[in-house]
Design a protein around this motif. Sequence first.
Motif, PDB file in Angstrom:
ATOM      1  N   UNK A 252     -86.152 -17.970  -0.426  1.00 21.26           N
ATOM      2  CA  UNK A 252     -86.262 -17.936  -2.138  1.00 21.26           C
ATOM      3  C   UNK A 252     -86.408 -16.657  -2.805  1.00 21.26           C
ATOM      4  N   UNK A 253     -87.052 -15.764  -2.145  1.00 19.57           N
ATOM      5  CA  UNK A 253     -86.991 -14.524  -2.906  1.00 19.57           C
ATOM      6  C   UNK A 253     -85.523 -13.822  -2.878  1.00 19.57           C
ATOM      7  N   UNK A 254     -84.900 -13.832  -1.878  1.00 22.12           N
ATOM      8  CA  UNK A 254     -83.577 -13.083  -1.776  1.00 22.12           C
ATOM      9  C   UNK A 254     -82.506 -13.882  -2.510  1.00 22.12           C
ATOM     10  N   UNK A 255     -82.674 -15.150  -2.754  1.00 18.23           N
ATOM     11  CA  UNK A 255     -81.877 -16.111  -3.756  1.00 18.23           C
ATOM     12  C   UNK A 255     -82.284 -16.211  -5.098  1.00 18.23           C
ATOM     13  N   UNK A 256     -83.448 -15.277  -5.389  1.00 22.19           N
ATOM     14  CA  UNK A 256     -83.737 -15.476  -6.921  1.00 22.19           C
ATOM     15  C   UNK A 256     -84.405 -16.791  -7.311  1.00 22.19           C
ATOM     16  N   UNK A 257     -84.997 -17.564  -6.275  1.00 23.85           N
ATOM     17  CA  UNK A 257     -85.331 -18.845  -6.639  1.00 23.85           C
ATOM     18  C   UNK A 257     -86.901 -18.963  -6.795  1.00 23.85           C
ATOM     19  N   UNK A 258     -87.197 -18.003  -7.853  1.00 25.56           N
ATOM     20  CA  UNK A 258     -88.659 -18.051  -8.106  1.00 25.56           C
ATOM     21  C   UNK A 258     -89.419 -19.051  -8.605  1.00 25.56           C
ATOM     22  N   UNK A 259     -88.793 -20.154  -8.962  1.00 20.01           N
ATOM     23  CA  UNK A 259     -89.442 -21.494  -9.418  1.00 20.01           C
ATOM     24  C   UNK A 259     -90.464 -21.823  -8.105  1.00 20.01           C
ATOM     25  N   UNK A 260     -89.843 -21.624  -7.029  1.00 22.54           N
ATOM     26  CA  UNK A 260     -90.549 -21.945  -5.832  1.00 22.54           C
ATOM     27  C   UNK A 260     -91.484 -20.884  -5.298  1.00 22.54           C
ATOM     28  N   UNK A 261     -91.578 -19.731  -6.016  1.00 25.68           N
ATOM     29  CA  UNK A 261     -92.664 -18.933  -5.642  1.00 25.68           C
ATOM     30  C   UNK A 261     -93.453 -18.657  -7.071  1.00 25.68           C
ATOM     31  N   UNK A 262     -94.449 -19.439  -7.336  1.00 23.12           N
ATOM     32  CA  UNK A 262     -95.217 -19.285  -8.686  1.00 23.12           C
ATOM     33  C   UNK A 262     -95.936 -18.077  -8.835  1.00 23.12           C
ATOM     34  N   UNK A 263     -96.365 -17.499  -7.866  1.00 18.92           N
ATOM     35  CA  UNK A 263     -96.925 -16.238  -8.119  1.00 18.92           C
ATOM     36  C   UNK A 263     -96.041 -15.053  -8.308  1.00 18.92           C
ATOM     37  N   UNK A 264     -94.889 -15.151  -7.601  1.00 21.66           N
ATOM     38  CA  UNK A 264     -93.881 -13.981  -7.860  1.00 21.66           C
ATOM     39  C   UNK A 264     -93.295 -14.477  -9.376  1.00 21.66           C
TER      40      UNK A 264
END
Length: 273
Positions: A252-264
């Motif tokens: 998710x981080x590599x793809x820029x999918x930060x909605x799946x990483x609420x802390x990030x």
Amino acid sequence: MFCLELTNHCNLRCPMCTLGTMERPAGFIEPDVFREVVDQSRRFGIELDWFHIYGEPLLHPRIEEFMAYFREHGLGLGGISTNGLILNRHRVHVLKTYCKEALVAVDSVREDVYRVLRANDRFRELCDKVKLLIEQAAGTELRITIQYLQTRLNPDETQAEFEEVFGVHSHVTYFTKTTEQFAGGQDFTLRELPRLPKRDCPKLHHFLGILANGECVTCCYDVDGEQSAGNIRESNLLELWNGERRRRQLRDSAAGNFSALPLCDKCAGATVG
């Protein structure tokens, strides 16, 4: 970087720290969990760097037992990071007898700046305690790092000011860093940083931490285990590091999918280069 949190209890509430927003209960790591993490660290060849994520590790009532166990069975530096205010002769004895590295976060030797950064008026007491540690550690394996911050309050503070207070010693190193701004902490950053597009964060690739409640986190700012990769009571270190939950975070981080990483997604640190 592999860290094990002994406790999230702390004797201070520093304004730049997210501990004040913590929702998980304060507690101490259990002895069996501590020993299991130390044993797995050696078995899997994963060096244990620090006994700290949040909280004041010297508050653990079994600190001497733990450090003695790590000294005999552990792998890695096993450093202790402390704010220094609860140092006493017994805790100094523990550090100099069982530890190879202690970092003392003094942050500033300008009393007015220290008062703001550490939210207390005990600067002179702290200096006496740190001097005791330096004195007692001479001739032992213990190496002491004294940390100081460069913030908007003290952009010109230098190592020479610290050396004037604590002296120059072969077993003492001075280390400076700038504060980072992250969700939940007061902003003392040295300067305003440019806002850049969110990007893949290196912490996800290089950090593993076990909180006092056993939750595994992949970011040292994850005060509540919001993006847990699992629990050490249910999986071993290799399973946590190579497991699907952490691998999904990396994807998710590599793809820029930060909605799946609420802390990030809410971390200001993820918006700068």
